[in-house]
Motif scaffolding. Structure first.
Motif, short mmCIF file in Angstrom:
data_model
loop_
_atom_site.label_atom_id
_atom_site.label_comp_id
_atom_site.label_asym_id
_atom_site.label_seq_id
_atom_site.Cartn_x
_atom_site.Cartn_y
_atom_site.Cartn_z
N ASN A 191 102.98 107.00 95.44
CA ASN A 191 102.45 108.12 96.23
C ASN A 191 102.28 109.38 95.39
N ARG A 192 102.85 109.38 94.20
CA ARG A 192 102.83 110.55 93.33
C ARG A 192 101.71 110.48 92.29
N PHE A 193 100.84 109.47 92.45
CA PHE A 193 99.70 109.27 91.56
C PHE A 193 98.44 109.08 92.40
N GLY A 194 97.29 109.39 91.80
CA GLY A 194 96.02 109.32 92.51
C GLY A 194 95.51 110.69 92.90
N TYR A 195 95.83 111.70 92.10
CA TYR A 195 95.48 113.08 92.44
C TYR A 195 94.57 113.71 91.40
N ILE A 196 94.03 114.86 91.75
CA ILE A 196 93.33 115.70 90.79
C ILE A 196 94.38 116.53 90.06
N VAL A 197 94.33 116.46 88.75
CA VAL A 197 95.26 117.16 87.88
C VAL A 197 94.56 118.40 87.32
N GLU A 198 95.28 119.51 87.23
CA GLU A 198 94.73 120.71 86.60
C GLU A 198 95.57 121.06 85.38
#
Length: 692
Positions: free
Chosen positions: A338-345
């Motif tokens: 759940n802590r992966f699959g995001y937009i990273v900045e």
């Protein structure tokens, strides 16, 4: 280990064209062998109420041009288009055909290059040179790359593997720059020998260090000279699968984010599967975590796990054997996926900063995110979910951009409204029969709506909390009735016109037994070649909740496929193109498309193509370059005013092995490596520059 993996490649014999089953194994965890993740009943919504505007009032029809070049089928030898394979410093090429579009980046389009050719091909009057290769040392204390003496410690100080999204931020005098590049995944078959080499734990450490991203200083004597990288540059830094990140947004700190290593649910180690991205107006880098599911071994029994493709099979990387956080079957790490699959900045100007993962932009297989500033100053991010039958998304920030206030602007993506797209065609549904034949009005087009998932801080998805929407964004899209698309990859707003372009790579499951059939936004059954959608927001307002759309391209080889469309331009006068992936723009307003897996009737190496968007040349496709055999073209970047084009060459020679490489890119001279160079393909960032 190599042979064991190769004998059990699930996609062996099932891929089409040049797509390698090895790529399927390591990049996307053989997604095509598994059931489609989206089994929602969402179909194409033909009963949507008209948005109250005419599609044609938003987008011009585009006239048909008269003059173009006719390109031949793939060149089996590459001799007609490339000359020699070139050297480590590059190899100038030549091409037949009349000159293409004029302007600062004039060129004669190259002919397609057969998929067996191991060469980097450019037009006449241009040359190429690698700027950075896998393993190049980035710091003063970095060891030189040694294929036979790799270590996790060394790799963390060297340029990573399989580069993708690319950005080069130049200083005003044009002599210094900062390069950012994603490192999406690794191929152990090419990195390590079948026997011997590093032990399993060390091999996994090397692979994790080869993931992530690199920030590297560049320099040159003048704008007419190629770039070189600065070893030991003050701003050089590496981001890996072990780097600490901060979670932002409403889902940060929720119970769905806690693990044994992070009871707070606010700190995450690493980013994986990072594909495309974008550069914000305030100068930070956005990177999309795409095929994260393939890194985790999970129970795969819950609705949420199934919707994201998580399963109980041993992973291709095998990290769960040596790093407990990748074994989500463990109760204390059940939430780690759940802590992966995001937009990273990432702030490339501050190597001491902590990069962040923005949960407010939702969790999916993010191809990337690109930001435009709306008229009211809000930041609008467009995003594609790269999975068959998944969706197109948009995020609108709550706060407004402040010129010169970087600290404020770096918080714009932490809170706002999240939308998913629903498309409506304007043709009789009976005319959309899955063949790809144009309807009677001569265009695939219509209107659409951005359906809210999060609005004014509240969930708009029935039965889901805000936190649930952000962690299980796909399920929220299912609930509101989003349109199933053919793998939305890169989504780019044109900085001059505001029109938004969506690369839909392909979807061979479209219209097959039990799967969604054709609709006007996805008009072909078993769509193997993909298409490009053009969107215009209502009133030209990026925050609008309605839009008009049309298909700019329905890709393929028009010589063998009648169901192709090139914006109205004569199909027999364009370069054949298949599987559009990454997008970019030049200052003249042209769209540039890189391809990934040109399959089917094309059977040629992937490449980079320029497409005119307006006037009587609208839809005119010209091929600018081709990458070596079994490679993918990524991260296109066009500095038209300097005559420079940049690409990240990913997985060259992917189907080879450590003992028997299929490519020696980029270190070959007439097909052999230079003295002291590794006899293996090395994913690289390449600069193409004008010589005449």
């Amino acid at each position: 280990m190599v042979e064991r993996i190769r004998r059990s490649l699930p996609m062996a014999g099932l891929t089409r064209g040049k797509r390698s089953p090895v790529t399927c194994q390591f990049k996307c965890a053989n997604a095509c062998t598994r059931p489609v993740c989206n089994d929602s009943p969402n179909e194409y919504f033909r009963d949507i109420v008209s948005a109250g505007f005419s599609r044609r009032s938003l987008l011009g029809a585009g006239a048909v041009g008269a003059m173009a070049v006719t390109l031949a089928a793939c060149s089996a030898s590459g001799a007609a288009t490339t000359g020699s394979a070139g050297s480590a410093a590059g190899g100038a090429g030549s091409a037949g055909g009349a000159a293409g579009t004029g302007g600062p980046l004039a060129f004669s389009p190259i002919a397609p290059v057969d998929k067996s050719v191991d060469a980097f091909t450019v037009p006449g009057g241009y040359d190429w040179r690698p700027i950075l290769r896998w393993g190049d040392p980035l710091f003063t204390d970095s060891p030189a790359f040694d294929l036979h003496a790799q270590s996790a410690k060394a790799q963390a100080l060297q340029f990573g593997y399989n580069n993708d999204y690319l950005e080069i931020l130049r200083t005003k005098d044009g002599r210094k720059a900062l390069l950012y590049c994603n490192h999406e995944y690794v191929n152990p078959d090419l990195m390590f020998p079948e026997t011997g080499g590093p032990a399993e734990t060390e091999r996994h450490g090397i692979a994790k260090a080869a993931h992530g991203g690199s920030v590297v200083e560049l320099e040159r004597a003048s704008a007419s000279e190629p770039w070189t990288y600065v070893r030991g540059g003050r701003l050089n830094w590496r981001i890996t699968a072990d780097t600490e990140f901060e979670l932002t947004g409403a889902a940060a700190g929720s119970e769905m984010m806690t693990t044994a290593d992070d009871p707070s649910g606010r700190r995450v180690r690493g980013m994986v599967g990072n594909c495309a991205g974008g550069t914000t107006p305030w100068g930070t880098i956005l990177s999309g975590e795409e095929n994260f599911d393939g890194y985790f071994r999970a129970e795969g029994t819950s609705t949420g796990e199934k919707r994201y493709g998580l399963n109980a099979e041993e992973t291709s990387n095998g990290w769960e054997k040596t790093d407990r956080r990748f074994d989500a079957r463990r109760p204390d790490f059940r939430n780690e996926p759940n802590r992966f699959g995001y937009i990273v900045e990432i702030d490339p100007n501050d190597p001491t900063s902590t990069p962040v993962k923005h949960t407010a932009l939702g969790r999916m297989k993010h191809e990337g995110a690109t930001v435009a500033l709306a008229r009211n100053g809000k930041a609008v991010a467009y995003m594609g979910d790269d999975e068959r039958f998944d969706y197109l998304y948009k995020f609108v920030s709550k706060r407004k951009y402040r010129k010169g206030d970087r600290a404020h602007n770096k918080k714009l993506l932490t809170e706002g409204d999240l939308y998913v797209a629903r498309f409506q065609g304007d043709s009789d549904p009976a005319q959309i029969d899955g063949s790809g034949a144009l309807p009677s009005d001569g265009r695939f087009d219509g209107s659409g709506m951005w359906l809210p998932l999060i609005k004014n801080g509240k969930s708009a998805a029935p039965g889901m909390s805000v936190e649930q929407v952000l962690v299980y964004t796909r399920l929220a899209g299912d609930k509101v009735g989003a349109t199933k698309m053919d793998r939305c990859e890169d989504v780019e707003p044109n900085p001059e016109t505001g029109r938004v372009y969506v690369a839909c790579t392909n979807n061979t499951k479209r219209g097959t037994d039990g799967e969604a059939g054709a609709d006007e936004a996805n008009p072909r059954h078993e769509n193997r070649d993909g298409h490009v959608v053009e969107i215009e927001e209502a009133g030209g307002d990026a925050t609008a909740e309605r839009f008009g759309w049309n298909l700019l391209l329905v890709c393929g080889d028009p010589a063998d496929d009648d169901a192709t469309y090139f914006g109205g331009y004569p199909a027999d006068k364009v370069s054949a193109i298949s599987c559009p992936d990454n997008l970019a723009f030049d200052r003249s307003g042209n769209l540039w498309i890189s391809t990934d897996g040109q399959p089917g009737t094309i059977g040629c190496n992937d490449g980079l193509f320029r497409v005119a968007l307006d006037g009587d040349r609208r839809g005119f496709v010209e091929q600018f370059l081709a990458v070596p055999r079994e490679a993918e073209t990524c991260g296109p970047l066009v500095h038209e005013e300097e005559g420079n084009v940049f690409v990240a060459v990913q997985h060259p020679g992917e189907d080879g092995s450590f003992a028997e490489p299929h490519s020696l890119f980029p270190d070959y001279v007439s097909g052999t490596p230079q003295p002291g160079q590794a006899a293996t393909p090395r994913p690289s960032v390449v600069q193409v520059f004008r010589t005449a």
